[in-house]
Design a protein around this motif. Structure first.
Motif, PDB file in Angstrom:
ATOM      1  N   GLN A 179       1.418  -0.932  -9.578  1.00  0.00           N
ATOM      2  CA  GLN A 179       2.351   0.353  -9.338  1.00  0.00           C
ATOM      3  C   GLN A 179       1.199   1.164  -8.357  1.00  0.00           C
ATOM      4  O   GLN A 179       1.710   1.599  -7.164  1.00  0.00           O
ATOM      5  N   LYS A 180      -0.012   1.143  -8.950  1.00  0.00           N
ATOM      6  CA  LYS A 180      -0.880   1.913  -8.060  1.00  0.00           C
ATOM      7  C   LYS A 180      -1.211   1.378  -6.682  1.00  0.00           C
ATOM      8  O   LYS A 180      -1.229   2.178  -5.765  1.00  0.00           O
ATOM      9  N   GLY A 181      -1.196  -0.061  -6.461  1.00  0.00           N
ATOM     10  CA  GLY A 181      -1.083  -0.349  -5.110  1.00  0.00           C
ATOM     11  C   GLY A 181      -0.107  -0.260  -4.398  1.00  0.00           C
ATOM     12  O   GLY A 181      -0.290  -0.221  -2.865  1.00  0.00           O
ATOM     13  N   LYS A 182       0.887  -0.165  -4.929  1.00  0.00           N
ATOM     14  CA  LYS A 182       2.135   0.161  -4.299  1.00  0.00           C
ATOM     15  C   LYS A 182       2.368   1.463  -3.660  1.00  0.00           C
ATOM     16  O   LYS A 182       2.863   1.862  -2.488  1.00  0.00           O
TER      17      LYS A 182
ATOM     18  N   PHE B  24       2.462   2.921  -0.136  1.00  0.00           N
ATOM     19  CA  PHE B  24       3.669   3.733   0.450  1.00  0.00           C
ATOM     20  C   PHE B  24       2.772   5.023   1.170  1.00  0.00           C
ATOM     21  O   PHE B  24       3.501   5.478   2.072  1.00  0.00           O
ATOM     22  N   LYS B  25       1.830   5.536   0.744  1.00  0.00           N
ATOM     23  CA  LYS B  25       1.088   6.526   1.376  1.00  0.00           C
ATOM     24  C   LYS B  25       0.608   6.316   2.683  1.00  0.00           C
ATOM     25  O   LYS B  25       0.842   7.118   3.681  1.00  0.00           O
TER      26      LYS B  25
ATOM     27  N   GLY C 145       2.653  11.529   3.479  1.00  0.00           N
ATOM     28  CA  GLY C 145       3.349  12.876   3.344  1.00  0.00           C
ATOM     29  C   GLY C 145       4.720  12.734   2.673  1.00  0.00           C
ATOM     30  O   GLY C 145       5.211  13.760   2.148  1.00  0.00           O
ATOM     31  N   LYS C 146       5.177  11.648   2.524  1.00  0.00           N
ATOM     32  CA  LYS C 146       6.513  11.605   1.642  1.00  0.00           C
ATOM     33  C   LYS C 146       6.090  11.266   0.346  1.00  0.00           C
ATOM     34  O   LYS C 146       4.965  10.524  -0.062  1.00  0.00           O
ATOM     35  N   THR C 147       6.963  11.494  -0.612  1.00  0.00           N
ATOM     36  CA  THR C 147       7.033  11.109  -2.183  1.00  0.00           C
ATOM     37  C   THR C 147       7.226   9.942  -2.396  1.00  0.00           C
ATOM     38  O   THR C 147       8.152   9.186  -1.494  1.00  0.00           O
ATOM     39  N   PHE C 148       6.619   9.226  -3.261  1.00  0.00           N
ATOM     40  CA  PHE C 148       6.753   7.731  -3.529  1.00  0.00           C
ATOM     41  C   PHE C 148       8.051   7.546  -3.977  1.00  0.00           C
ATOM     42  O   PHE C 148       8.613   7.926  -4.659  1.00  0.00           O
ATOM     43  N   ASN C 149       8.645   6.323  -3.267  1.00  0.00           N
ATOM     44  CA  ASN C 149       9.827   5.953  -3.508  1.00  0.00           C
ATOM     45  C   ASN C 149       9.945   4.375  -3.835  1.00  0.00           C
ATOM     46  O   ASN C 149       9.669   3.492  -2.677  1.00  0.00           O
TER      47      ASN C 149
END
Length: 165
Positions: free
Chosen positions: A54-57, A61-62, A67-71
Motif C-alpha cells: 500500500q505504501k508503494g502504491k 500515486f504522489k 498534490g492530490k489525495t490518494f485514491n
C-alpha cells in the motif's frame, strides 16, 4: 496481492522489450492515457525491486498525481491498464514471430473484406511457405487444413456452381 501480475509481467521483459513496450505505451494507437506512460517510467526506475505494498502504491500515486489525495481505485485502474498493454505487447511480439499465423489472419481479413486478389496472393505465399517446411508435423497439417478451408469457404466462391474452377 494487487499489482502482482503487473510486476511479474514487467520482470519477464527483456531489456529490448522494455524499449518496445515504452513505444507502445506512448503510441496513441494503443494508449491515450498519458498517466500510463508516467507509471511505466516510474516502475522502470524501481525494477526489479517493485513495491506492491500500500505504501508503494501511495508513493507512485504522489509521483503521478502530485498534490492530490490518494485514491486506491484510480491507481488500481492504472495498474490494470498497464497490465493490459503489457499483455497486448506480448501478443504483438508473438504474432511477429509466427509468419504462418500472420498470413492466415491476413487471408481471413482479405476474405471478409472481399479483397480477392490480395487473398489469392496471401494464399499462394502461404502455400509456398508451408511446402518449404523441412518436415511434416501436426502443426504443418493443421496449417494446411486451415489454408484449404479458407480457400474453399471464401465468400466470393459460388458453392452451387457445377463448373470446375
Amino acid at each position: 496481492m494487487k499489482g502482482g501480475k503487473l510486476f511479474q509481467l514487467l520482470l519477464n521483459l527483456k531489456p529490448e522489450e522494455w524499449k518496445g513496450l515504452k513505444k507502445m505505451v506512448v503510441s496513441p494507437v494503443y494508449n491515450t492515457n498519458k498517466t500510463v506512460g508516467i507509471l511505466l517510467a516510474e516502475l522502470e526506475k524501481q525494477k526489479p525491486d517493485f513495491d506492491p505494498s500500500q505504501k508503494g502504491k501511495e508513493l507512485l500515486f504522489k509521483k503521478i498525481w502530485p498534490g492530490k489525495t490518494f485514491n486506491n481505485y484510480k491507481i488500481h485502474r492504472l495498474y490494470t491498464q498497464l497490465t493490459q498493454l503489457v499483455e497486448e505487447y506480448f501478443l504483438l511480439v508473438d504474432q511477429r514471430q509466427h509468419s504462418v499465423e500472420r498470413k492466415r489472419r491476413l487471408m481471413t481479413i482479405y476474405s471478409k473484406r472481399n479483397l480477392l486478389p490480395f487473398f489469392e496472393k496471401e494464399a499462394k505465399d502461404l502455400t509456398k511457405e508451408l511446402n518449404a517446411f523441412p518436415f511434416r508435423d501436426l502443426e504443418y497439417y493443421r496449417d494446411q487444413i486451415a489454408l484449404y478451408e479458407a480457400i474453399y469457404f471464401r465468400p466470393s466462391l459460388d458453392y452451387y456452381d457445377l463448373n470446375d474452377e
